[in-house]
Design an enzyme around this catalytic site. Structure first.
Site, PDB file in Angstrom:
ATOM      1  N   GLY A 220     -14.099 -15.520  -3.616  1.00 54.03           N
ATOM      2  CA  GLY A 220     -13.946 -16.160  -4.909  1.00 54.03           C
ATOM      3  C   GLY A 220     -14.529 -17.564  -4.948  1.00 54.03           C
ATOM      4  N   SER A 221     -13.920 -18.421  -5.749  1.00 52.95           N
ATOM      5  CA  SER A 221     -14.514 -19.706  -6.124  1.00 52.95           C
ATOM      6  C   SER A 221     -14.611 -20.727  -5.005  1.00 52.95           C
ATOM      7  CB  SER A 221     -13.724 -20.314  -7.286  1.00 52.95           C
ATOM      8  OG  SER A 221     -13.813 -19.489  -8.432  1.00 52.95           O
TER       9      SER A 221
END
Length: 596
Positions: A313-314
């Site tokens: 993810g981020s």
């Protein structure tokens, strides 16, 4: 040769006749004397023969007695060991943490075996052994004891209590063989680092202790080397830090109903791993068998920190921004189109919420904009992006000293297209491990040079790795990561005085059959502290966490991985010798006014 004595003494007989005496008396006396002499000679000969016979018997008896005593005092060899004729290397060097605390050592114990042909009461022996060892079957033991086998292994290792109980049976056909076994005095602590050991070649005199997983197997030759047995293998782990992180992570995993968890604490300058935790864990003193079916991650022996290869993810957004800054394509204040959704071929990239038409590069990181990051990645281009991630070590197996590392390779797209570059920029379409993420983050905050993760304590500072970004870019990234904690998605990570910075990442969890779960995520946080001069990098990963204190279930990293990270920092920062900046600011100077 002496002259032969006459049978009759003629001179004496003639003399006796001359004097008128009876010559027959003289002849009778002569016969008696001759018979007595012959008897004495025969007796002496018989006594000599008897003495020789007694001496021969005593010598034979003494020889047999000495041999029997020697056999009784020695442990008989297992038939396989006799055939091999090789000496078993049973010793193994200790493993200690960076401060000398013992993580693994050898303990003298005993094995149990039997010679069924020497048993007096096999029925009683089978019954008593089944009572002492509930996992043994009495009927099966009796069948073995009354069969044709001359040798049977019964137990590879015994506790002192078990050994005494078997000894009390009093069965001469049950025997004990000394050996050394591997002992992990801290139980589950650092289990995935140590891995475990077992017996290799074995005989009744000793058993070979070999590594079966983790660093025990990866450095097996070093641990068994005869010239290094007295030199413990010193790891980079800090036992107190490892214990604190394991405790906090375990509590967080339970409170957040997570399926599993992992955390890594790494020295940002040297790459030394001070703690590596994977949950659920196991006791290496009784290592479970590998799973034969199902998801490997369901097994406690699965190392989520290294073998767990996930879309993160981020947390990945820092890398395209770092590259854009380093290439001079942008600066922290450059405005980026953040209009959502972003059309990319037949795909659309969306943000978690609408951040307006434009964001600065700094706010792309602080607010965690997928669209903004994809725009930055488009400026960099897929070819340069791939080369940069490879330089950081994110596209190859981790070089850390664990046997599992070589098989834990990242999952990459078949073609590094523009679409792949966009999704990879915000942590989708490529899977890697928390260990590789920690090493890459170290390069982002330590001034820009690559570090190689290691579990071995470095006796001297290693040479600085190859530069991947400049000090200027690294300083800009540190400022952005600090702002994420001050006013972005990781505000719950703030611990007063320690100036942590980092990035959150919430990735939809992939299905084994393809696609993504709608309500299952991997929640991650990657950061460093203290951010003004980063000394440590920390990564926390939670598998399928759910925060349920509010009216709605919350799964994002800001509500799950971030609070756990903050609690870890509160616990381990003092153990690392870090003092809160506010306290240090009020430390009096070395010159102090005093009054007499």
């Amino acid at each position: 040769m002496s002259p032969r004595a006459p049978l009759r003494p003629l001179a004496r007989i003639l003399d006796a006749r001359a004097r008128g005496e009876n010559p027959d008396a003289i002849e009778a006396a002569n016969i008696r004397d001759r018979n007595a002499a012959m008897h004495d000679k025969s007796r002496a000969r018989a006594e000599s023969r008897l003495l020789l016979l007694v001496m021969a018997f005593c010598a034979a008896f003494l020889t047999i007695g000495i041999r029997m005593a020697a056999l009784a005092g020695a442990e008989p060899d297992e038939p396989r060991a006799i055939v091999s004729g090789s000496r078993i290397q049973a010793q193994r060097a200790d493993i200690v943490d960076r401060n000398g605390n013992v993580l693994a050592t050898n303990l003298v114990t005993h094995a149990l075996y039997s010679h069924p042909r020497d048993m007096v009461d096999p029925e009683r022996a089978a019954r008593e052994l089944a009572r002492i060892f509930p996992d043994m079957d009495e009927d099966r033991l009796l069948k073995q004891f009354t069969g044709k086998s001359a040798f049977l292994w019964l137990r590879r290792k015994l506790s002192p209590e078990q050994m005494q109980a078997v000894h009390d049976i009093g069965e001469p056909g049950l025997l004990f063989g000394p050996r050394e076994m591997r002992l992990y005095p801290n139980g589950k602590l650092a289990a995935h680092v140590l891995g475990g050991a077992s017996f290799g070649a074995e005989g009744v005199h000793s058993a070979e202790v070999i590594g079966v997983a983790g660093i025990e197997k990866a450095l097996d030759d070093r641990l068994r080397s005869p010239d290094q047995l007295d030199q413990p293998l010193r790891l980079s782990l800090d036992l107190s830090v490892q214990a604190a992180i394991a405790e906090v992570l375990h509590t967080g995993m339970k409170l957040l109903n997570a399926r599993g968890a992992a955390s890594i604490l790494m020295d940002a300058q040297t790459g030394e791993v001070l703690a590596m935790v994977s949950l659920p864990d196991f006791d290496p003193n009784d290592r479970p068998l590998p799973p034969t079916a199902g998801d490997p991650a369901d097994s406690p022996i699965f190392n989520r920190a290294l073998q767990g290869v996930y879309e993160l993810g981020s947390v990945m957004k820092i890398f395209p921004v770092a590259q854009a800054l380093e290439l001079g394509l942008m600066n922290p204040d450059t405005m980026v189109n953040s209009s959502s959704p972003m059309q990319l071929g037949r795909f659309r990239v969306r943000d978690y919420r609408n951040y307006g038409p434009q964001l600065s590069v700094t706010d792309v990181i602080v607010k965690s904009s997928n669209v903004g990051t994809a725009r930055v990645a488009a400026q960099v281009g897929p070819v340069r992006q791939q080369a940069f991630l490879k330089e950081l070590g994110l596209l190859d197996a981790s070089p850390v000293e664990l046997i599992e590392a070589a098989r834990a390779r990242p999952l990459l797209p078949r073609k590094w297209s523009d679409i792949a570059a966009a999704t990879i920029s915000y942590g989708h379409g490529m899977s890697t491990s928390p260990m590789q993420l920690a090493a890459a983050y170290a390069a982002m905050v330590n001034g820009g040079y690559k570090v190689t993760p290691t579990l071995i304590k470095r006796e001297a500072p290693p040479p600085r790795g190859a530069p991947v970004i400049s000090e200027r870019t690294s300083a800009q990234l540190r400022d952005m990561l600090r702002k994420v904690v001050e006013k972005g998605t990781a505000r719950m990570a703030e611990v007063p005085g320690y100036h942590i910075g980092g990035k959150t990442g919430t990735a939809d969890k992939q299905k084994p059959t393809g696609g993504y779960h709608k309500d299952k995520v991997m929640a991650n946080f990657a950061g460093a502290f203290p951010m003004n001069d980063p000394r440590y990098v920390i990564v926390v990963s939670l598998d399928e966490p759910v925060e349920t204190s509010g009216t709605e279930a919350r799964r994002t990293a800001g509500w799950t991985a971030v609070p756990v990270t903050a609690e870890i920092l509160r616990r381990v920062a003092p153990l690392l010798g870090l003092r809160p900046a506010e306290v240090e600011a009020h430390v009096p100077s070395k010159v102090t006014a005093v009054r007499n």
